[in-house]
Scaffold this motif. Structure first.
Motif, PDB file in Angstrom:
ATOM      1  N   LYS A 436       0.873  -1.166   0.000  1.00  0.00           N
ATOM      2  CA  LYS A 436       0.000   0.000   0.000  1.00  0.00           C
ATOM      3  C   LYS A 436       0.917   1.226   0.000  1.00  0.00           C
ATOM      4  O   LYS A 436       1.874   1.295   0.780  1.00  0.00           O
ATOM      5  CB  LYS A 436      -0.877   0.025   1.255  1.00  0.00           C
ATOM      6  CG  LYS A 436      -1.958  -1.066   1.290  1.00  0.00           C
ATOM      7  CD  LYS A 436      -3.123  -0.686   0.406  1.00  0.00           C
ATOM      8  CE  LYS A 436      -4.279  -1.682   0.558  1.00  0.00           C
ATOM      9  NZ  LYS A 436      -5.378  -1.371  -0.391  1.00  0.00           N
ATOM     10  N   VAL A 437       0.625   2.184  -0.855  1.00  0.00           N
ATOM     11  CA  VAL A 437       1.509   3.335  -1.009  1.00  0.00           C
ATOM     12  C   VAL A 437       1.685   4.089   0.306  1.00  0.00           C
ATOM     13  O   VAL A 437       2.803   4.480   0.670  1.00  0.00           O
ATOM     14  CB  VAL A 437       0.971   4.276  -2.115  1.00  0.00           C
ATOM     15  CG1 VAL A 437       1.655   5.631  -2.050  1.00  0.00           C
ATOM     16  CG2 VAL A 437       1.226   3.664  -3.478  1.00  0.00           C
ATOM     17  N   ARG A 438       0.599   4.297   1.043  1.00  0.00           N
ATOM     18  CA  ARG A 438       0.685   5.026   2.311  1.00  0.00           C
ATOM     19  C   ARG A 438       1.540   4.272   3.337  1.00  0.00           C
ATOM     20  O   ARG A 438       2.321   4.864   4.080  1.00  0.00           O
ATOM     21  CB  ARG A 438      -0.717   5.264   2.883  1.00  0.00           C
ATOM     22  CG  ARG A 438      -1.398   6.489   2.312  1.00  0.00           C
ATOM     23  CD  ARG A 438      -0.766   7.765   2.858  1.00  0.00           C
ATOM     24  NE  ARG A 438      -1.277   8.953   2.199  1.00  0.00           N
ATOM     25  CZ  ARG A 438      -0.815  10.178   2.415  1.00  0.00           C
ATOM     26  NH1 ARG A 438       0.191  10.365   3.252  1.00  0.00           N
ATOM     27  NH2 ARG A 438      -1.311  11.212   1.788  1.00  0.00           N
ATOM     28  N   ILE A 459       5.429  10.454  -4.472  1.00  0.00           N
ATOM     29  CA  ILE A 459       4.569   9.984  -5.562  1.00  0.00           C
ATOM     30  C   ILE A 459       5.227  10.229  -6.919  1.00  0.00           C
ATOM     31  O   ILE A 459       5.097   9.415  -7.843  1.00  0.00           O
ATOM     32  CB  ILE A 459       3.178  10.656  -5.493  1.00  0.00           C
ATOM     33  CG1 ILE A 459       2.387  10.087  -4.307  1.00  0.00           C
ATOM     34  CG2 ILE A 459       2.399  10.469  -6.781  1.00  0.00           C
ATOM     35  CD1 ILE A 459       2.087   8.589  -4.401  1.00  0.00           C
ATOM     36  N   TYR A 483       2.029   0.496 -10.573  1.00  0.00           N
ATOM     37  CA  TYR A 483       1.374   1.324  -9.555  1.00  0.00           C
ATOM     38  C   TYR A 483      -0.074   1.555  -9.978  1.00  0.00           C
ATOM     39  O   TYR A 483      -0.335   2.083 -11.056  1.00  0.00           O
ATOM     40  CB  TYR A 483       2.112   2.649  -9.392  1.00  0.00           C
ATOM     41  CG  TYR A 483       1.398   3.686  -8.561  1.00  0.00           C
ATOM     42  CD1 TYR A 483       0.764   3.348  -7.362  1.00  0.00           C
ATOM     43  CD2 TYR A 483       1.346   5.031  -8.967  1.00  0.00           C
ATOM     44  CE1 TYR A 483       0.103   4.300  -6.599  1.00  0.00           C
ATOM     45  CE2 TYR A 483       0.701   5.981  -8.212  1.00  0.00           C
ATOM     46  CZ  TYR A 483       0.074   5.613  -7.035  1.00  0.00           C
ATOM     47  OH  TYR A 483      -0.580   6.558  -6.283  1.00  0.00           O
ATOM     48  N   GLU A 485      -3.214   3.588  -9.197  1.00  0.00           N
ATOM     49  CA  GLU A 485      -3.631   4.795  -8.480  1.00  0.00           C
ATOM     50  C   GLU A 485      -4.984   4.620  -7.785  1.00  0.00           C
ATOM     51  O   GLU A 485      -5.244   5.243  -6.751  1.00  0.00           O
ATOM     52  CB  GLU A 485      -3.684   5.993  -9.438  1.00  0.00           C
ATOM     53  CG  GLU A 485      -2.309   6.415  -9.944  1.00  0.00           C
ATOM     54  CD  GLU A 485      -2.372   7.668 -10.786  1.00  0.00           C
ATOM     55  OE1 GLU A 485      -3.053   8.629 -10.372  1.00  0.00           O
ATOM     56  OE2 GLU A 485      -1.746   7.697 -11.860  1.00  0.00           O
ATOM     57  N   GLU A 486      -5.854   3.790  -8.357  1.00  0.00           N
ATOM     58  CA  GLU A 486      -7.190   3.594  -7.773  1.00  0.00           C
ATOM     59  C   GLU A 486      -7.124   2.852  -6.448  1.00  0.00           C
ATOM     60  O   GLU A 486      -7.762   3.232  -5.475  1.00  0.00           O
ATOM     61  CB  GLU A 486      -8.087   2.844  -8.758  1.00  0.00           C
ATOM     62  CG  GLU A 486      -8.504   3.684  -9.952  1.00  0.00           C
ATOM     63  CD  GLU A 486      -9.515   2.937 -10.827  1.00  0.00           C
ATOM     64  OE1 GLU A 486     -10.131   1.954 -10.338  1.00  0.00           O
ATOM     65  OE2 GLU A 486      -9.678   3.346 -11.980  1.00  0.00           O
ATOM     66  N   THR A 487      -6.357   1.780  -6.395  1.00  0.00           N
ATOM     67  CA  THR A 487      -6.260   0.989  -5.152  1.00  0.00           C
ATOM     68  C   THR A 487      -5.150   1.501  -4.231  1.00  0.00           C
ATOM     69  O   THR A 487      -5.091   1.126  -3.060  1.00  0.00           O
ATOM     70  CB  THR A 487      -5.984  -0.494  -5.474  1.00  0.00           C
ATOM     71  OG1 THR A 487      -4.715  -0.602  -6.140  1.00  0.00           O
ATOM     72  CG2 THR A 487      -7.089  -1.078  -6.351  1.00  0.00           C
ATOM     73  N   GLY A 488      -4.271   2.353  -4.782  1.00  0.00           N
ATOM     74  CA  GLY A 488      -3.150   2.856  -3.978  1.00  0.00           C
ATOM     75  C   GLY A 488      -2.142   1.773  -3.664  1.00  0.00           C
ATOM     76  O   GLY A 488      -1.508   1.782  -2.602  1.00  0.00           O
ATOM     77  N   GLU A 489      -1.941   0.837  -4.612  1.00  0.00           N
ATOM     78  CA  GLU A 489      -1.007  -0.272  -4.407  1.00  0.00           C
ATOM     79  C   GLU A 489       0.092  -0.241  -5.460  1.00  0.00           C
ATOM     80  O   GLU A 489      -0.101   0.266  -6.574  1.00  0.00           O
ATOM     81  CB  GLU A 489      -1.739  -1.617  -4.472  1.00  0.00           C
ATOM     82  CG  GLU A 489      -2.703  -1.847  -3.319  1.00  0.00           C
ATOM     83  CD  GLU A 489      -3.397  -3.204  -3.408  1.00  0.00           C
ATOM     84  OE1 GLU A 489      -3.725  -3.764  -2.358  1.00  0.00           O
ATOM     85  OE2 GLU A 489      -3.592  -3.690  -4.542  1.00  0.00           O
TER      86      GLU A 489
END
Length: 496
Positions: A436-438, A459, A483, A485-489
């Motif tokens: 997960k990006v976060r 990002i 990457y 962007e919708e799922t942030g994965e």
């Protein structure tokens, strides 16, 4: 919170925690605990993050390992020693890695003699020199103490099989941390340590540093952040002064009007005089090519003196050549050795009684580090000479020497938010798993080098690595990760 330890522990407090085997071994080798040991051993035993700063040859390494060896031997005797890595030791140089292995294996063998049995504590080195067969052997029988470099640690964390062995590491040691913190190798390492911490959350961090300033910054670099708060670290600052014999020398009386050929001949005559009046001399140049030139000219000008008892040491040499030089140096078989930077850190070379620097070392800390290769034992005198060849060098080195004697150490600068290093690490991290990006951003910000990183910059690096900027393909720069962007994965390219 960063705090300085003001009072040393009492020797009886340390002896109380030592296993009888370790205690007997220590006092057959040493008369008493050194000052760094009185400050540091109990802190490491109590699992406190610690930075130990002391002059070269002040027993910092044994301070770090004494408590760790003590606990491993305790576990071995109780039959609870597991088949995993307990301690990761990182050094900046491959030569130092091999030296630490020697200085751990021999004490362990001596302790086994005292115990009258095998303790089965394994020590292994994993660097770019390590063969494929040795790496495979480590997977089956992982070392309890793993000695490595910043680059090899990152590779091991990326490796799925070896990464499993690094779960629940209990101690992380960064040796010569001052030499790492000031450059991008250190920035790279700081991210690897946070990756290691993610799978070993109770890991104790130990930093070993020569004299450097400001120590509080080095401590922050060592421990980083957790949940937005700086982790705790205790600083041991042992500034006892070893006896020093330091001089700046000119090979000629006039540096301005001297012909090059005369300067050249006078310099080598001076070097020869210094070498012949000492048992073993270590000469530092500032480049690898200069190292080879100095060896060549000494052999050419004084063939009877330097036929077999001279050696060159630098990072471009093969593993076998470097190890041969290091072993001959340990045995006292070399009269002189010439090095660029590969021998200026930590390696235990007790036979050296003179260091020569050809030209300015460019910093007070680096000069003291190089000078400390001589008189490496605790109570020996540090003896070093800087040979200068022009007026600029003379002025610079005179000021540098004065600062060294007065203990005015140049302040270190720690690089922050290096996006090139971040891109390298993100590529490696993406191989481990899907992220997960976060979650990944929060991991990166735990590093002191990236605790001020902006999310938009993070990002942009993700976009770059995932090939968002299609025009880059015209320059043969292709996506390394995917990457969403919708799922942030994000994850490794080709592994959705």
């Amino acid at each position: 919170m960063i705090e300085h330890i003001e009072k040393p522990y009492k020797p009886e407090q340390i002896r109380h925690i030592l296993n009888p085997i370790v205690d007997k071994w220590f006092f057959t080798r040493f008369k008493e605990f050194s000052l760094p040991q009185l400050f540091g051993v109990m802190e490491i035993h109590s699992r406190n993050n610690i930075l130990v700063s002391a002059p070269t040859g002040a027993t910092k390494t044994l301070t770090a390992f004494l408590s760790i060896l003590n606990e491993l031997i305790d576990s071995s005797e109780k039959g609870i020693l597991e088949n995993r890595v307990y301690c990761v030791y990182v050094s900046p140089l491959r030569a130092l890695s091999e030296d630490i292995k020697v200085n751990l294996v021999e004490p362990l063998e001596e302790m086994e003699k005292i115990a009258g049995k095998k303790l089965n504590i394994r020590v292994a080195v994993r660097t770019g020199d390590t063969s494929t067969a040795e790496r495979a052997k480590m997977l089956k029988h992982p070392p309890h103490i793993l000695i490595t470099t910043p680059e090899s640690l990152a590779i091991m964390l990326t490796s799925i099989k070896f990464g499993e062995l690094l779960k629940n590491v209990e101690w992380f040691i960064a040796d010569e941390i001052h030499a790492l913190a000031e450059n991008k190798r250190g920035t790279y390492l700081s991210l690897s340590v946070e990756r290691l911490n993610r799978i070993s959350p109770s890991m104790t961090r130990i930093g070993l540093s020569a004299t450097i300033a400001p120590l509080e910054e080095i401590a922050k670099f060592l421990v980083g952040y957790e949940n937005g708060k700086l982790r705790n670290c205790r600083i041991v600052d042992v500034q006892f002064i070893k006896n020093m014999d330091l001089k700046v020398l000119s090979p000629v009386p006039d540096l301005v009007d001297m012909e090059h050929a005369m300067m050249h001949n006078s310099m080598y005559a001076l070097i020869d005089d210094l070498i012949q009046s000492h048992r073993t001399t270590l000469i530092f140049t500032n480049t690898r090519s200069a190292t080879e030139r100095v060896v060549h000219h000494l052999k050419e000008k004084f063939p009877k003196k330097y036929a077999e008892n001279i050696g060159a040491h630098h990072g471009s040499l093969s593993k076998n050549l470097r190890h041969n030089i290091e072993n001959r140096l340990r045995k006292g078989e070399l009269k002189v050795i010439v090095s660029s930077t590969s021998l200026e850190l930590g390696i235990d070379i007790g036979y050296i009684d003179l260091v020569i620097c050809l030209g300015s070392p460019k910093s007070v800390a680096r000069f003291l580090q190089r000078a400390g290769r001589s008189g490496h034992k605790l109570h020996d005198t540090v003896k070093a000479r800087i040979i200068v060849l022009d007026r600029d060098d003379l002025v610079e080195c005179a000021v540098l020497l004065k600062s060294a004697i007065e203990k005015k150490i140049d302040k270190i600068h720690i690089p922050k938010n290096c996006l090139d290093v971040l891109a390298q690490q993100l590529h490696g991290i993406s191989i481990e798993q899907k992220w997960k990006v976060r979650e990944l951003f929060n991991l990166i910000k735990q590093s002191y080098c990236y605790h001020e990183l902006e999310f938009k910059d993070f990002i942009e690096i993700i976009d770059y690595l995932s090939g968002k900027y299609v025009s880059l393909e015209d320059r043969h720069i292709y996506a390394k990760i995917w990457y969403d962007e919708e799922t942030g994965e994000l994850g490794r390219k080709g592994k959705m």
